[in-house]
Design a protein around this motif. Structure first.
Motif, PDB file in Angstrom:
ATOM      1  N   ASP A 182      10.732 -35.605 -15.005  1.00 12.77           N
ATOM      2  CA  ASP A 182       9.943 -35.062 -16.106  1.00 12.77           C
ATOM      3  C   ASP A 182       9.922 -33.542 -15.975  1.00 12.77           C
ATOM      4  OD1 ASP A 182       8.066 -34.544 -14.042  1.00 12.77           O
ATOM      5  OD2 ASP A 182       6.972 -36.393 -14.474  1.00 12.77           O
ATOM      6  N   VAL A 183       9.203 -32.881 -16.861  1.00 12.48           N
ATOM      7  CA  VAL A 183       9.183 -31.421 -16.848  1.00 12.48           C
ATOM      8  C   VAL A 183       8.548 -30.883 -15.564  1.00 12.48           C
ATOM      9  CG1 VAL A 183       8.320 -29.355 -18.030  1.00 12.48           C
ATOM     10  CG2 VAL A 183       9.260 -31.257 -19.359  1.00 12.48           C
ATOM     11  N   ARG A 184       7.525 -31.544 -15.062  1.00  5.82           N
ATOM     12  CA  ARG A 184       6.887 -31.106 -13.813  1.00  5.82           C
ATOM     13  C   ARG A 184       7.884 -31.166 -12.647  1.00  5.82           C
ATOM     14  NH1 ARG A 184       2.745 -28.260 -14.933  1.00  5.82           N
ATOM     15  NH2 ARG A 184       0.843 -29.307 -15.517  1.00  5.82           N
ATOM     16  N   HIS A 185       8.624 -32.272 -12.567  1.00  9.38           N
ATOM     17  CA  HIS A 185       9.639 -32.422 -11.523  1.00  9.38           C
ATOM     18  C   HIS A 185      10.692 -31.327 -11.670  1.00  9.38           C
ATOM     19  CE1 HIS A 185      13.028 -35.196  -9.752  1.00  9.38           C
ATOM     20  NE2 HIS A 185      12.761 -34.188  -8.946  1.00  9.38           N
ATOM     21  N   PHE A 186      11.140 -31.087 -12.899  1.00  7.70           N
ATOM     22  CA  PHE A 186      12.115 -30.017 -13.137  1.00  7.70           C
ATOM     23  C   PHE A 186      11.561 -28.672 -12.676  1.00  7.70           C
ATOM     24  CE2 PHE A 186      13.354 -26.540 -16.012  1.00  7.70           C
ATOM     25  CZ  PHE A 186      14.646 -26.353 -15.536  1.00  7.70           C
ATOM     26  N   GLU A 187      10.304 -28.414 -13.004  1.00 10.87           N
ATOM     27  CA  GLU A 187       9.686 -27.143 -12.628  1.00 10.87           C
ATOM     28  C   GLU A 187       9.680 -26.968 -11.101  1.00 10.87           C
ATOM     29  OE1 GLU A 187       5.747 -24.598 -13.869  1.00 10.87           O
ATOM     30  OE2 GLU A 187       5.527 -26.769 -13.672  1.00 10.87           O
ATOM     31  N   ARG A 188       9.368 -28.031 -10.365  1.00 13.22           N
ATOM     32  CA  ARG A 188       9.363 -27.949  -8.898  1.00 13.22           C
ATOM     33  C   ARG A 188      10.763 -27.659  -8.366  1.00 13.22           C
ATOM     34  NH1 ARG A 188       6.054 -32.466  -9.568  1.00 13.22           N
ATOM     35  NH2 ARG A 188       7.707 -33.859  -8.837  1.00 13.22           N
ATOM     36  N   VAL A 189      11.775 -28.339  -8.920  1.00 10.80           N
ATOM     37  CA  VAL A 189      13.162 -28.107  -8.491  1.00 10.80           C
ATOM     38  C   VAL A 189      13.561 -26.670  -8.816  1.00 10.80           C
ATOM     39  CG1 VAL A 189      15.579 -28.766  -8.854  1.00 10.80           C
ATOM     40  CG2 VAL A 189      13.809 -30.532  -8.698  1.00 10.80           C
ATOM     41  N   LEU A 190      13.241 -26.213 -10.019  1.00 10.00           N
ATOM     42  CA  LEU A 190      13.577 -24.854 -10.433  1.00 10.00           C
ATOM     43  C   LEU A 190      12.921 -23.819  -9.517  1.00 10.00           C
ATOM     44  CD1 LEU A 190      15.013 -23.012 -12.455  1.00 10.00           C
ATOM     45  CD2 LEU A 190      12.952 -23.142 -13.881  1.00 10.00           C
ATOM     46  N   GLU A 191      11.667 -24.044  -9.154  1.00 11.22           N
ATOM     47  CA  GLU A 191      10.977 -23.119  -8.257  1.00 11.22           C
ATOM     48  C   GLU A 191      11.653 -23.068  -6.889  1.00 11.22           C
ATOM     49  OE1 GLU A 191       6.918 -24.474  -8.241  1.00 11.22           O
ATOM     50  OE2 GLU A 191       6.465 -23.470 -10.143  1.00 11.22           O
ATOM     51  N   ARG A 192      12.097 -24.233  -6.382  1.00 11.38           N
ATOM     52  CA  ARG A 192      12.780 -24.258  -5.082  1.00 11.38           C
ATOM     53  C   ARG A 192      14.115 -23.532  -5.167  1.00 11.38           C
ATOM     54  NH1 ARG A 192      12.430 -30.076  -4.906  1.00 11.38           N
ATOM     55  NH2 ARG A 192      14.452 -30.067  -3.891  1.00 11.38           N
ATOM     56  N   ILE A 193      14.860 -23.775  -6.243  1.00  9.36           N
ATOM     57  CA  ILE A 193      16.151 -23.096  -6.403  1.00  9.36           C
ATOM     58  C   ILE A 193      15.932 -21.594  -6.557  1.00  9.36           C
ATOM     59  CG2 ILE A 193      18.117 -22.797  -7.969  1.00  9.36           C
ATOM     60  CD1 ILE A 193      18.050 -25.869  -8.388  1.00  9.36           C
ATOM     61  N   ALA A 194      14.963 -21.206  -7.362  1.00  9.10           N
ATOM     62  CA  ALA A 194      14.679 -19.781  -7.566  1.00  9.10           C
ATOM     63  C   ALA A 194      14.275 -19.104  -6.260  1.00  9.10           C
ATOM     64  CB  ALA A 194      13.589 -19.600  -8.618  1.00  9.10           C
ATOM     65  N   GLY A 195      13.747 -19.869  -5.318  1.00  8.99           N
ATOM     66  CA  GLY A 195      13.350 -19.334  -4.025  1.00  8.99           C
ATOM     67  C   GLY A 195      14.481 -19.229  -3.013  1.00  8.99           C
ATOM     68  N   GLU A 196      15.671 -19.699  -3.380  1.00  7.41           N
ATOM     69  CA  GLU A 196      16.819 -19.585  -2.468  1.00  7.41           C
ATOM     70  C   GLU A 196      17.102 -18.103  -2.233  1.00  7.41           C
ATOM     71  OE1 GLU A 196      18.662 -21.752  -0.789  1.00  7.41           O
ATOM     72  OE2 GLU A 196      17.752 -23.582  -1.573  1.00  7.41           O
ATOM     73  N   PRO A 197      17.503 -17.729  -1.031  1.00 10.75           N
ATOM     74  CA  PRO A 197      17.703 -16.310  -0.720  1.00 10.75           C
ATOM     75  C   PRO A 197      18.773 -15.617  -1.572  1.00 10.75           C
ATOM     76  CG  PRO A 197      18.263 -17.707   1.167  1.00 10.75           C
ATOM     77  CD  PRO A 197      17.723 -18.594   0.108  1.00 10.75           C
ATOM     78  N   PHE A 198      19.720 -16.365  -2.097  1.00 12.53           N
ATOM     79  CA  PHE A 198      20.795 -15.746  -2.887  1.00 12.53           C
ATOM     80  C   PHE A 198      20.432 -15.585  -4.360  1.00 12.53           C
ATOM     81  CE2 PHE A 198      21.619 -20.305  -2.719  1.00 12.53           C
ATOM     82  CZ  PHE A 198      21.835 -20.631  -4.052  1.00 12.53           C
ATOM     83  N   VAL A 199      19.321 -16.170  -4.814  1.00 10.24           N
ATOM     84  CA  VAL A 199      18.956 -16.164  -6.233  1.00 10.24           C
ATOM     85  C   VAL A 199      18.060 -14.974  -6.542  1.00 10.24           C
ATOM     86  CG1 VAL A 199      17.792 -17.421  -8.095  1.00 10.24           C
ATOM     87  CG2 VAL A 199      19.199 -18.661  -6.433  1.00 10.24           C
ATOM     88  N   GLU A 200      18.480 -14.183  -7.521  1.00 11.84           N
ATOM     89  CA  GLU A 200      17.678 -13.056  -7.983  1.00 11.84           C
ATOM     90  C   GLU A 200      16.739 -13.498  -9.107  1.00 11.84           C
ATOM     91  OE1 GLU A 200      19.135  -9.231 -10.199  1.00 11.84           O
ATOM     92  OE2 GLU A 200      19.432  -9.024  -8.022  1.00 11.84           O
TER      93      GLU A 200
END
Length: 154
Positions: free
Chosen positions: A112-130
């Motif tokens: 769902d959107v909440r699950h997507f948001e959690r995944v997006l936040e984790r990906i955005a927190g990757e050291p290579f992601v600006e």
């Protein structure tokens, strides 16, 4: 390597159903089962076929929300760094480097959107992601080469 027409037809038959028998494929392309097996073995040896896998419908996992995310990476991030970082997320269905402003585009499935948001936040927190930019899919209209139906059923 460029496939000839017969090999291409065999590959398309296997892509449609990798469990299809050599006899069934032979009937489709006009060859005997042993001749199809020899061609498939050759295609494997030459690297034209890289393996056999199963395709899972994301909704079978309860993942009915689909999104595409543009990744904008920090300077000097290699494609291998992106691939390695994203491979840890089972929700990532595909990722590709692209032309344009973004460095990569990532396809994500979530419950769902909440699950997507959690995944997006984790990906955005990757050291290579600006930074990221995402869009949610409302209705898939046409899908080819993925094993998914061309249009929603209903």
């Amino acid at each position: 390597m460029r496939l000839n027409e017969l090999d291409e037809r065999i590959v398309h038959a296997l892509a449609e159903d990798a469990r299809r028998s050599f006899a069934d494929i032979g009937a489709l392309v006009g060859l005997s089962a042993p001749a199809v097996k020899r061609r498939v073995d050759r295609l494997l040896a030459e690297g034209a076929i890289t393996g056999f896998t199963v395709r899972v419908e994301p909704s079978a996992l309860g993942w009915e929300t689909e999104a595409f995310v543009e990744l904008y990476c920090r300077h000097n991030t290699s494609p291998e760094d992106i691939r390695r970082g994203l491979s840890r997320y089972p929700e990532v269905a595909s990722a590709s480097t692209v032309t344009g402003e973004a460095d990569a585009v990532v396809q994500i499935y979530a419950a769902d959107v909440r699950h997507f948001e959690r995944v997006l936040e984790r990906i955005a927190g990757e050291p290579f992601v600006e930074r990221t930019k995402s869009v949610l899919v409302l209705s898939p209209l046409l899908r080819r080469y993925s094993g998914a139906p061309d249009q929603p059923e209903g």
